[in-house]
Design a protein around this motif. Structure first.
Motif, PDB file in Angstrom:
ATOM      1  N   CYS A   1      -6.095   4.936  -0.254  1.00  0.00           N
ATOM      2  CA  CYS A   1      -5.422   3.658  -0.494  1.00  0.00           C
ATOM      3  C   CYS A   1      -5.931   2.642   0.521  1.00  0.00           C
ATOM      4  O   CYS A   1      -5.840   2.866   1.726  1.00  0.00           O
TER       5      CYS A   1
ATOM      6  N   ALA B   1       2.212   1.796  -3.356  1.00  0.00           N
ATOM      7  CA  ALA B   1       1.180   2.240  -4.299  1.00  0.00           C
ATOM      8  C   ALA B   1       0.932   3.741  -4.174  1.00  0.00           C
ATOM      9  O   ALA B   1       0.737   4.431  -5.177  1.00  0.00           O
ATOM     10  N   LEU B   2       0.944   4.256  -2.949  1.00  0.00           N
ATOM     11  CA  LEU B   2       0.781   5.703  -2.757  1.00  0.00           C
ATOM     12  C   LEU B   2       1.968   6.467  -3.337  1.00  0.00           C
ATOM     13  O   LEU B   2       1.804   7.527  -3.941  1.00  0.00           O
TER      14      LEU B   2
ATOM     15  N   CYS C   1       0.831  -1.211   0.000  1.00  0.00           N
ATOM     16  CA  CYS C   1       0.000   0.000   0.000  1.00  0.00           C
ATOM     17  C   CYS C   1       0.862   1.256   0.000  1.00  0.00           C
ATOM     18  O   CYS C   1       0.592   2.210  -0.743  1.00  0.00           O
TER      19      CYS C   1
ATOM     20  N   SER D   1      -7.009  -1.869   1.144  1.00  0.00           N
ATOM     21  CA  SER D   1      -6.847  -3.244   0.676  1.00  0.00           C
ATOM     22  C   SER D   1      -8.065  -4.074   1.061  1.00  0.00           C
ATOM     23  O   SER D   1      -8.676  -3.852   2.102  1.00  0.00           O
TER      24      SER D   1
ATOM     25  N   TYR E   1      -5.927  -1.028  -3.687  1.00  0.00           N
ATOM     26  CA  TYR E   1      -6.507  -0.001  -4.554  1.00  0.00           C
ATOM     27  C   TYR E   1      -5.999   1.379  -4.144  1.00  0.00           C
ATOM     28  O   TYR E   1      -5.799   1.660  -2.969  1.00  0.00           O
ATOM     29  N   VAL E   2      -5.846   2.247  -5.122  1.00  0.00           N
ATOM     30  CA  VAL E   2      -5.721   3.680  -4.876  1.00  0.00           C
ATOM     31  C   VAL E   2      -6.827   4.356  -5.678  1.00  0.00           C
ATOM     32  O   VAL E   2      -6.925   4.187  -6.899  1.00  0.00           O
TER      33      VAL E   2
ATOM     34  N   THR F   1      -5.393   6.107   4.361  1.00  0.00           N
ATOM     35  CA  THR F   1      -5.115   4.689   4.144  1.00  0.00           C
ATOM     36  C   THR F   1      -5.999   3.859   5.068  1.00  0.00           C
ATOM     37  O   THR F   1      -6.317   4.274   6.184  1.00  0.00           O
TER      38      THR F   1
END
Length: 201
Positions: free
Chosen positions: A149, A47-48, A44, A151, A196-197, A120
């Motif tokens: 962000c 991803a950010l 995560c 999950s 996901y973002v 998050t």
């Protein structure tokens, strides 16, 4: 794993039971999860970073637990992180990490409202953790253009009450998809998660 904290978490049915469970687990949580190869926090945070979030952007780490997620965010260079959780025991451990600007016990004060440049929810929304409604609370704490962000693990991806929140938000145009990635969740359990973002429009 002594007392099987990880196995029992999916059988908890009330917020009070969940809070007591995590309070009791707090002292061993990091060791238990790291021993099992808990990969989602790092995924995560990466991803950010890939989404271009500024390193000094204000981030709300919702459901921060003992601070594994905050530490992962710090490792990617993010510097301004607030943590929020319902478990006083978990927050006590998180305070010792040095990862957070401030910590909020949501059982006592309610949810932070922001606005934040990013929120998050890492391993937080889903079976054995927070209810589906927290998805919308996280979006509400974002500034316009902010990044969310989160999950969903394999269990959660099979539960329509959770995935519907994602689908409705995307279909309404309230958010747009920045990235989506499936990978290791907890290596020792052979589990996966989807990270996901989303961008708030």
């Amino acid at each position: 794993m002594q007392d099987d904290f990880l196995d029992k978490v999916y059988d908890l049915e009330t917020p009070d039971a969940l809070r007591r469970h995590y309070d009791a687990w707090a002292a061993r949580y990091d060791a238990d999860l790291e021993a099992q190869g808990y990969a989602t926090p790092g995924r995560c945070a990466a991803a950010l970073k890939a989404a271009g979030l500024s390193r000094d952007a204000a981030i709300l780490d919702m459901g921060c637990g003992t601070g594994l997620s905050g530490r992962a965010l710090r490792a990617e260079g993010f510097t301004t992180i607030d943590g929020a959780d319902v478990s006083a025991g978990m927050l006590e451990v998180a305070a010792g990490t040095g990862a957070y600007r401030q910590l909020v016990n949501t059982a006592e004060t309610g949810l932070p409202t922001g606005p934040y440049a990013a929120v998050t929810a890492i391993g937080v929304i889903g079976a054995g953790a927070a209810p589906a409604a927290l998805f919308d609370d996280c979006l509400a704490a974002l500034s316009r253009g902010g990044l969310f962000c989160f999950s969903f693990n394999d269990h959660t991806l099979e539960m329509p009450e959770y995935t519907a929140r994602r689908d409705i938000a995307l279909a309404s145009g309230r958010v747009s998809l920045v990235s989506e990635d499936t990978g290791v969740h907890i290596r020792g359990l052979g589990s996966t998660s989807k990270v996901y973002v989303l961008k708030r429009n």
